[in-house]
Design a protein around this motif. Sequence first.
Motif, PDB file in Angstrom:
ATOM      1  N   THR A  82      34.767  19.905  37.420  1.00  0.00           N
ATOM      2  CA  THR A  82      33.930  18.844  36.850  1.00  0.00           C
ATOM      3  C   THR A  82      34.585  18.222  35.622  1.00  0.00           C
ATOM      4  OG1 THR A  82      32.708  20.547  35.628  1.00  0.00           O
ATOM      5  CG2 THR A  82      31.727  19.764  37.687  1.00  0.00           C
ATOM      6  N   VAL A  83      35.185  19.044  34.781  1.00  0.00           N
ATOM      7  CA  VAL A  83      35.850  18.539  33.583  1.00  0.00           C
ATOM      8  C   VAL A  83      37.102  17.760  33.973  1.00  0.00           C
ATOM      9  CG1 VAL A  83      37.017  19.205  31.438  1.00  0.00           C
ATOM     10  CG2 VAL A  83      34.895  20.342  32.107  1.00  0.00           C
ATOM     11  N   GLN A  84      37.836  18.251  34.962  1.00  0.00           N
ATOM     12  CA  GLN A  84      39.014  17.516  35.435  1.00  0.00           C
ATOM     13  C   GLN A  84      38.615  16.134  35.947  1.00  0.00           C
ATOM     14  OE1 GLN A  84      41.535  19.720  38.126  1.00  0.00           O
ATOM     15  NE2 GLN A  84      41.344  21.580  36.906  1.00  0.00           N
ATOM     16  N   GLN A  85      37.486  16.060  36.645  1.00  0.00           N
ATOM     17  CA  GLN A  85      37.024  14.760  37.146  1.00  0.00           C
ATOM     18  C   GLN A  85      36.643  13.840  35.988  1.00  0.00           C
ATOM     19  OE1 GLN A  85      37.119  13.541  40.298  1.00  0.00           O
ATOM     20  NE2 GLN A  85      36.551  11.630  39.341  1.00  0.00           N
ATOM     21  N   THR A 123      25.496  21.346  32.623  1.00  0.00           N
ATOM     22  CA  THR A 123      24.881  21.247  31.299  1.00  0.00           C
ATOM     23  C   THR A 123      25.654  21.965  30.202  1.00  0.00           C
ATOM     24  OG1 THR A 123      23.475  23.140  31.813  1.00  0.00           O
ATOM     25  CG2 THR A 123      22.569  20.940  32.254  1.00  0.00           C
ATOM     26  N   ASP A 124      26.753  22.640  30.532  1.00  0.00           N
ATOM     27  CA  ASP A 124      27.558  23.291  29.489  1.00  0.00           C
ATOM     28  C   ASP A 124      28.658  22.380  28.961  1.00  0.00           C
ATOM     29  OD1 ASP A 124      29.063  23.385  31.862  1.00  0.00           O
ATOM     30  OD2 ASP A 124      30.154  25.156  31.199  1.00  0.00           O
ATOM     31  N   ILE A 125      28.729  21.145  29.450  1.00  0.00           N
ATOM     32  CA  ILE A 125      29.761  20.204  29.014  1.00  0.00           C
ATOM     33  C   ILE A 125      29.244  19.368  27.846  1.00  0.00           C
ATOM     34  CG2 ILE A 125      31.154  18.205  29.665  1.00  0.00           C
ATOM     35  CD1 ILE A 125      31.168  19.258  32.521  1.00  0.00           C
ATOM     36  N   LYS A 126      30.097  19.230  26.824  1.00  0.00           N
ATOM     37  CA  LYS A 126      29.820  18.347  25.688  1.00  0.00           C
ATOM     38  C   LYS A 126      30.996  17.399  25.510  1.00  0.00           C
ATOM     39  CE  LYS A 126      26.763  21.282  22.999  1.00  0.00           C
ATOM     40  NZ  LYS A 126      26.447  21.789  21.655  1.00  0.00           N
ATOM     41  N   VAL A 127      30.723  16.234  24.935  1.00  0.00           N
ATOM     42  CA  VAL A 127      31.761  15.228  24.716  1.00  0.00           C
ATOM     43  C   VAL A 127      31.744  14.799  23.254  1.00  0.00           C
ATOM     44  CG1 VAL A 127      32.524  12.893  25.300  1.00  0.00           C
ATOM     45  CG2 VAL A 127      31.652  14.377  27.087  1.00  0.00           C
ATOM     46  N   GLY A 128      32.930  14.787  22.662  1.00  0.00           N
ATOM     47  CA  GLY A 128      33.120  14.218  21.334  1.00  0.00           C
ATOM     48  C   GLY A 128      33.798  12.872  21.508  1.00  0.00           C
ATOM     49  N   ARG A 163      36.958  14.035  23.618  1.00  0.00           N
ATOM     50  CA  ARG A 163      37.292  15.444  23.583  1.00  0.00           C
ATOM     51  C   ARG A 163      36.173  16.153  24.336  1.00  0.00           C
ATOM     52  NH1 ARG A 163      41.196  13.227  22.725  1.00  0.00           N
ATOM     53  NH2 ARG A 163      42.433  13.214  20.857  1.00  0.00           N
ATOM     54  N   ILE A 164      36.530  16.733  25.465  1.00  0.00           N
ATOM     55  CA  ILE A 164      35.542  17.366  26.342  1.00  0.00           C
ATOM     56  C   ILE A 164      35.624  18.868  26.140  1.00  0.00           C
ATOM     57  CG2 ILE A 164      34.800  17.669  28.729  1.00  0.00           C
ATOM     58  CD1 ILE A 164      36.331  15.023  29.342  1.00  0.00           C
ATOM     59  N   THR A 165      34.477  19.484  25.897  1.00  0.00           N
ATOM     60  CA  THR A 165      34.410  20.942  25.787  1.00  0.00           C
ATOM     61  C   THR A 165      33.402  21.452  26.801  1.00  0.00           C
ATOM     62  OG1 THR A 165      32.764  20.793  24.011  1.00  0.00           O
ATOM     63  CG2 THR A 165      35.069  21.009  23.354  1.00  0.00           C
TER      64      THR A 165
END
Length: 167
Positions: free
Chosen positions: A46-49, A85-90, A158-160
């Motif tokens: 999901t983060v790679q996408q 829901t564990d993904i956050k974006v800066g 910045r994706i965490t």
Amino acid sequence: MIRTLLVLSLFVFPACKKKPPEAAPTITPDTPTQVPEAPKAEVPDTVQQMMKNFERVFFELDSHTLSDDAKQALAENAEIMQSSTDIKVGVQGHADGRGTTDYNRALGQKRADAVKTNLTSLGVSGDRVSAVSFGEEQPLAAGAGEAAWSKNRRAEFRITWGSGASG
């Protein structure tokens, strides 16, 4: 005189004595020759996408309006964030160097806020998106002229995720 030379030889010649060579370290087949690297965290699909959807969003001169392409990428990422829901974006807003420092910092913040507002309007919780401005302080392209300036008018991400997303 001979006595003086004899006394001097007792002090001088021992100082000139060669030191024994230091032993070289012994390397055997089981001796590690490199420090092992720490295992790298695997990046979820999901983060790679999300990273593929956008690396940067670019803006027109003196604008914080999102382009249609940027809105489409943000819509796709909002869907991913709703299901993970564990993904956050800066979001980091940037500006080219033509305005004053204060103006560019404010414009960079408007750009970052525009991205955050778009994501929250698509259902992403505001506490999962942060927005900060770097103004003109971190240019992507050096130099003067539209080719460089257009690259510096941007928002970056910045994706965490997982335990790295807390905080």
